[in-house]
Design an enzyme around this catalytic site. Structure first.
Site, PDB file in Angstrom:
ATOM      1  CE  LYS A  78      -3.804   2.161   2.631  1.00  0.00           C
ATOM      2  NZ  LYS A  78      -4.767   1.947   3.790  1.00  0.00           N
ATOM      3  CB  SER A 153      -8.231   3.724   2.795  1.00  0.00           C
ATOM      4  OG  SER A 153      -7.452   3.173   3.580  1.00  0.00           O
ATOM      5  CB  SER A 177      -8.337   1.003   5.765  1.00  0.00           C
ATOM      6  OG  SER A 177      -8.999   1.795   5.540  1.00  0.00           O
TER       7      SER A 177
HETATM    8  N1  GLN Z   1     -13.096   4.136   6.109  1.00  0.00           N
HETATM    9  C1  GLN Z   1     -12.372   4.848   7.473  1.00  0.00           C
HETATM   10  C2  GLN Z   1     -12.163   5.968   7.218  1.00  0.00           C
HETATM   11  O1  GLN Z   1     -12.301   6.611   6.286  1.00  0.00           O
HETATM   12  C3  GLN Z   1     -11.463   3.807   7.869  1.00  0.00           C
HETATM   13  C4  GLN Z   1     -10.023   4.294   6.892  1.00  0.00           C
HETATM   14  C5  GLN Z   1      -9.090   3.101   7.498  1.00  0.00           C
HETATM   15  O2  GLN Z   1      -9.120   2.246   8.078  1.00  0.00           O
HETATM   16  N2  GLN Z   1      -8.040   3.739   7.087  1.00  0.00           N
HETATM   17  O3  GLN Z   1     -11.490   6.841   8.036  1.00  0.00           O
END
Ligand code: GLN
Length: 492
Positions: A78, A153, A177
């Site tokens: 990532k 994400s 995420s």
């Molecule tokens: N979707 C969540 C957010 O927007 C979690 C994102 C994540 O775990 N990095 O913060």
């Protein structure tokens, strides 16, 4: 095809010298050439260095050296994890040309194993999002249906494993995420206990929640990747100083005697009925294999999202203050003065969602509001954690859906941040409590999109979580299904 296989199957072939790591890397890049233009999971491909890494692994195999399980294995990373000499954008324009001068600790550990890094994967900007649509660069498409999002994400990391353009990958999970995109793309994804994996070199979003973890094609590979990345690190004071077990010991095909808790609060009307059916069937499979299933209550679950959207933006607003155009990253070219340079750099460099989070967080921390919002959120976080502590007195593992819906259409939620935030309603509670959680494929809805089962454990009980996940996998076929990627009417 080689690119379709798991890391542990490939390791056998490499060890027996049936294949070379170079052939394997070339097979993966051939698959990239075939489908990546449809999936768009990668921001950067690193073919030249990958082939050098593969060559080095081959030398070891040819000499008959004892090679680690991930030697020669193609992995994607990532783009929020620092890779020395390889551009690391965090999906943001503000880091468009940032080339880290050092490796994250997880990279140092992986390179020590002799992995082959295929490239860096697309993500929501600074890991803020649930669909990967917040990337400043491109939208990643879900290999199961190219009109839908891969989750987020870490959408790129999930999509490339699902599309077989990497054998495995790393992502990061702050509020879901890793688990949510794994569920939506039909692969295995695990967030280890907070503190298990060093965050050194993981670009910070919300430091009290962020954790790195693997995406893999099966649970065995997940254990192998955990073995490679876990452990305390002097460079990260929040990494926990305790011994790391050999996680492959958790790969036991037996759940007899284990108690599995099913929290009633996760089965709300907001849960897609087809997903609920898949989860109930999955739990019935585990019960049929000898686990004791029991309904439990986690009464503060409904506050998890509201709490998360105070704590995570508060930490983000502090962490993102460093992107000011002074030392690195994007800088506005013709500022009127210093203050104007800061303002224009940040206005131009950050995307909409990141700016929204910075404003939410700054507000929640500002004088007069800090007690009402931030401090209160911390108290609720403790209540959520206490719910889990009480539950783990009675059960070994908790089973829930990973996501309330399957992958949604690209564009469907982008104009409605609240709808987007609700994608994480099933994953944020465990994030608050710092618990380990895995998502494993457990079926499909009628439209053909995959569904994930989330299994949560007490802090540092990864092996128990892996044991339940492994038993489920060994007794079902869901993880063997592969997407048929429609490439202009031609199926690949
Ligand atoms: N979707 C969540 C957010 O927007 C979690 C994102 C994540 O775990 N990095 O913060």
């Amino acid at each position: 095809m080689l690119y379709e296989l798991t890391a542990h199957a490939l390791h056998e072939k490499l060890k027996n010298q049936e294949i070379t790591a170079v052939e394997l890397a070339e097979s993966v890049y051939a698959r990239v050439d075939e489908v990546e233009r449809h999936v768009k999971g990668y921001l950067t491909l690193t073919k030249d260095t990958a082939l050098e890494q593969a060559n080095r692994a081959d030398t070891g195999f040819q000499k008959g050296d004892e090679m680690p399980p991930l030697a020669g294995i193609p992995i994607a990373i990532k783009d929020v994890i620092c890779t020395k000499g390889v551009r690391t954008t965090c999906g943001s324009k503000i880091l468009e040309s940032f080339v880290p001068p050092y490796d994250a600790t997880v990279m140092t550990k992986l390179y020590k194993q002799g992995v082959v890094m295929i490239g860096k994967t697309n993500m929501d900007e600074f890991a803020m999002g649930s669909s990967t649509e917040n990337s400043a660069y491109q939208i990643t498409h879900n290999p199961w249906n190219l009109d839908t999002i891969p989750g987020g994400s870490s959408g790129g990391s999930a999509a490339v494993v699902s599309a077989d353009t990497a054998v495995c990958s790393l992502g990061s999970d702050t509020g879901g995420s890793i688990r949510q995109p794994a569920a939506l793309c039909g692969v295995v994804g695990m967030k280890p206990t907070y503190g298990r994996v060093s965050r050194y070199g993981l670009v910070a979003f919300a430091s009290s929640l962020d954790q790195i973890g693997p995406f893999t094609k099966d649970v065995t590979d997940c254990a192998l990747l955990l073995n490679a990345i876990c452990g305390s690190d002097v460079l990260d004071a929040t990494s926990v100083d305790m011994s790391v077990p050999d996680f492959t010991q958790g790969l036991i095909n037996d759940v007899k005697g284990l108690k599995i808790g099913v929290p009633k609060e996760y089965f709300t009307p907001a849960l897609d009925t087809e997903i609920a059916d898949c989860i109930h069937s999955a739990i019935a499979v585990l019960e049929g294999l000898g686990a004791t299933v029991k309904e439990i209550s986690l009464p503060h679950t409904e506050y998890a999202i509201a709490t998360y959207y105070i704590i995570a933006p508060a930490e983000a607003s502090a962490n993102l203050a460093r992107y000011d155009g002074v030392r690195y990253g994007y800088r506005h070219e013709n500022p009127e003065d210093l203050i104007n340079m800061y303002k224009r750099t940040r206005s131009e460099g950050f995307g909409e969602e990141v700016k929204r989070r910075i404003m939410l967080g700054t507000f929640a921390l500002s004088a007069g509001y800090q007690d009402a919002y931030y401090k209160k959120a911390q108290k609720v976080r403790t209540l959520i954690k206490s719910d889990f502590d009480a539950a783990f007195e009675k059960v070994d593992v908790i089973a829930t859906p990973t996501s309330p819906t399957p992958a949604f259409k690209i564009g469907e939620r982008i104009a409605d941040p609240l709808q987007m935030y609700l994608s994480d309603v099933m994953t944020t509670p465990a994030s608050h409590a710092g618990l380990p959680g895995i998502s494993v494929p457990c079926g499909f809805v009628k439209s053909g999109l995959p569904v994930g089962l989330q299994l949560l454990g007490a802090p540092f009980a990864e092996e128990k979580v892996l044991r339940v996940a492994y038993t489920f996998e060994q007794n079902t076929e869901h993880h063997r299904q592969k997407p048929q990627i429609q490439t202009n009417g031609v199926v690949s």
